[in-house]
Motif scaffolding. Structure first.
Motif, PDB file in Angstrom:
ATOM      1  N   GLY A 164     -55.967 -60.683 -65.715  1.00 47.63           N
ATOM      2  CA  GLY A 164     -57.294 -61.262 -65.904  1.00 47.63           C
ATOM      3  C   GLY A 164     -58.421 -60.326 -65.521  1.00 47.63           C
ATOM      4  O   GLY A 164     -58.251 -59.107 -65.428  1.00 47.63           O
TER       5      GLY A 164
ATOM      6  N   THR B 106     -57.343 -58.206 -59.647  1.00 49.96           N
ATOM      7  CA  THR B 106     -57.789 -59.159 -60.651  1.00 49.96           C
ATOM      8  C   THR B 106     -57.661 -60.583 -60.118  1.00 49.96           C
ATOM      9  O   THR B 106     -56.875 -60.856 -59.213  1.00 49.96           O
ATOM     10  N   ARG B 107     -58.443 -61.489 -60.709  1.00 49.00           N
ATOM     11  CA  ARG B 107     -58.406 -62.887 -60.262  1.00 49.00           C
ATOM     12  C   ARG B 107     -57.075 -63.551 -60.611  1.00 49.00           C
ATOM     13  O   ARG B 107     -56.525 -64.314 -59.834  1.00 49.00           O
ATOM     14  N   GLN B 108     -56.590 -63.255 -61.797  1.00 45.88           N
ATOM     15  CA  GLN B 108     -55.312 -63.742 -62.285  1.00 45.88           C
ATOM     16  C   GLN B 108     -54.535 -62.543 -62.838  1.00 45.88           C
ATOM     17  O   GLN B 108     -55.141 -61.544 -63.236  1.00 45.88           O
ATOM     18  N   PRO B 109     -53.199 -62.618 -62.885  1.00 46.43           N
ATOM     19  CA  PRO B 109     -52.459 -61.516 -63.499  1.00 46.43           C
ATOM     20  C   PRO B 109     -52.963 -61.236 -64.914  1.00 46.43           C
ATOM     21  O   PRO B 109     -53.029 -62.132 -65.752  1.00 46.43           O
TER      22      PRO B 109
ATOM     23  N   THR C 285     -49.004 -56.011 -61.444  1.00 43.81           N
ATOM     24  CA  THR C 285     -50.150 -56.875 -61.164  1.00 43.81           C
ATOM     25  C   THR C 285     -50.579 -56.729 -59.714  1.00 43.81           C
ATOM     26  O   THR C 285     -49.770 -56.425 -58.832  1.00 43.81           O
TER      27      THR C 285
ATOM     28  N   GLY D   4     -52.565 -64.786 -58.459  1.00 46.10           N
ATOM     29  CA  GLY D   4     -52.894 -65.910 -59.321  1.00 46.10           C
ATOM     30  C   GLY D   4     -53.225 -67.151 -58.511  1.00 46.10           C
ATOM     31  O   GLY D   4     -54.075 -67.121 -57.619  1.00 46.10           O
ATOM     32  N   ASP D   5     -52.541 -68.248 -58.799  1.00 39.57           N
ATOM     33  CA  ASP D   5     -52.781 -69.523 -58.107  1.00 39.57           C
ATOM     34  C   ASP D   5     -51.928 -69.694 -56.856  1.00 39.57           C
ATOM     35  O   ASP D   5     -51.952 -70.765 -56.231  1.00 39.57           O
ATOM     36  N   ASP D   6     -51.180 -68.662 -56.497  1.00 41.73           N
ATOM     37  CA  ASP D   6     -50.317 -68.728 -55.311  1.00 41.73           C
ATOM     38  C   ASP D   6     -51.159 -68.435 -54.057  1.00 41.73           C
ATOM     39  O   ASP D   6     -51.182 -67.315 -53.552  1.00 41.73           O
TER      40      ASP D   6
ATOM     41  N   ARG E 134     -51.057 -65.285 -51.280  1.00 44.29           N
ATOM     42  CA  ARG E 134     -52.222 -64.439 -51.015  1.00 44.29           C
ATOM     43  C   ARG E 134     -52.555 -64.437 -49.531  1.00 44.29           C
ATOM     44  O   ARG E 134     -52.843 -63.375 -48.945  1.00 44.29           O
TER      45      ARG E 134
ATOM     46  N   SER F 230     -52.539 -59.346 -58.564  1.00 44.37           N
ATOM     47  CA  SER F 230     -53.021 -60.711 -58.324  1.00 44.37           C
ATOM     48  C   SER F 230     -51.895 -61.676 -57.998  1.00 44.37           C
ATOM     49  O   SER F 230     -50.826 -61.639 -58.614  1.00 44.37           O
TER      50      SER F 230
END
Length: 354
Positions: A239, A234-237, A149, A153-155, A159, A151
């Motif tokens: 995604g 990607t925006r999310q893994p 991945t 994600g929400d982390d 990031r 991304s």
């Protein structure tokens, strides 16, 4: 910078050294940078071949050069520094040799661009196309057995830490050149190339902000790669991918007074993807006449991520004609200047055709 609206750059230096000068540099930690140590005269001849073909921008053999890649190849930091700087001097020697042999061309007509690849170009396996970086530069390292991945994600904290680590990498490497006046004075452009991730675009701008007093007014550009026509982040893994329009916006948008690159563009991407990607970039640029465009697509059939190899050229390959047509069309879109040439699998004959 030259007053010319359109400037022709060179082609793919690494693949030219392999295909035309028959040097075995593939799958080595230093790739084209290895030639700085082993065959500097051949490297100068490669630069000269592009100049003879009509190039007026030479990219240095430093794309894959960094402390980490020299260390992987068994060399010290001192050797890394010496040879990274020497790459600039070799390009400058080619510039002056060409001008001595062609008195109608001035050294001011030929520009040296300091080639700086992404973080993925200096790790093993290379991830300049895939953008799968180990922590803290990315969520996790490349794996042959697990799903990869790009991304976080929400982390958000992860990031942000990645952006800071990548900014430090780019700043640390660039200071090798800025700290030596004799080398830095020979550099006309700074070229951040083949950037696969949106967050690495943010990191490069952060690095340039940290060095803005040193960089001064020297022009610089960021070019992104879209190996299968898409950004690899990607925006999310698993995604959706970030769009080319979002990449261009990350290059140009005004946030926290970050420096804006002098030029933006696309490199190391199959020519067939350029028309759509260029339209996305032009929507973001929207007639901003302060920015120039850089286009350096791959030759042949492009790079196939599934096989990790370049595809063969098609019989009806019209690479030069099609790229020239795109440049002519881009002239009317409001770009300040256009720098165009080739990337992987484009040699002096392709540049001559342009």
């Amino acid at each position: 910078m030259s007053d010319n609206l359109i400037i022709l750059s060179d082609g793919g230096l690494g693949t030219t050294l392999e295909d035309h000068f028959h040097l075995p540099i593939s799958h080595t930690p230093l790739w084209s940078a290895r030639i700085i140590l082993d065959a500097p005269d051949t490297l100068q001849q490669a630069h000269l071949a592009f100049l003879e073909a009509g190039s007026r921008v030479l990219l240095t053999a430093t794309y894959q050069a960094a402390y980490a890649s020299f260390e992987q190849a068994g060399f010290s930091r001192e050797v890394a520094i010496e040879n990274m700087r020497n790459a600039v001097h070799i390009a400058d020697k080619a510039r002056h040799q060409f001008c001595n042999e062609h008195p109608n061309v001035s050294p001011q007509d030929i520009h040296i661009a300091l080639s700086l690849g992404p973080f993925g170009s200096v790790i093993s396996p290379m991830q300049d196309f895939g953008g799968i970086y180990p922590p803290p530069y990315g969520p996790r390292a490349y794996s042959d057995s697990e799903e990869n991945t790009t991304s976080f994600g929400d982390d958000i904290a992860g990031r942000n830490a990645s952006i800071q680590a990548l900014a430090h990498f780019h700043e640390d490497r660039l200071r090798i050149f800025t700290s030596d006046e004799g080398t830095w004075d020979k550099v006309d452009f700074i070229a951040f190339e083949t950037v696969p991730l949106l967050r690495e675009v943010d990191a490069i701008r952060q690095a340039m902000n940290n060095m803005k007093e040193i960089i001064g007014h020297k022009p610089w550009w960021i070019t992104a790669t879209f190996p299968d026509g898409k950004c690899q982040e990607t925006r999310q893994p698993g995604g959706d991918n970030f769009t080319a329009e979002e990449i261009a916006n990350a290059m140009l948008h005004n946030v926290d007074a970050m420096p804006v690159p002098s030029g933006i563009g696309i490199n190391c991407t199959a020519l067939k993807f350029l028309p759509g990607l260029l339209r996305d970039f032009e929507r973001v640029m929207d007639g901003n006449k302060a920015v120039f465009l850089v286009l350096q697509p791959n030759g042949g059939g492009g790079f196939d991520l599934s096989t990790n190899a370049f595809q063969a050229s098609e019989e009806s390959d019209r690479w030069a004609e099609d790229l020239a047509s795109m440049v002519r069309e881009a002239k009317g879109k409001g770009w300040k200047k256009i720098i165009f040439g080739g990337c992987c699998k484009t040699g002096p004959s392709d540049i001559r055709a342009l």
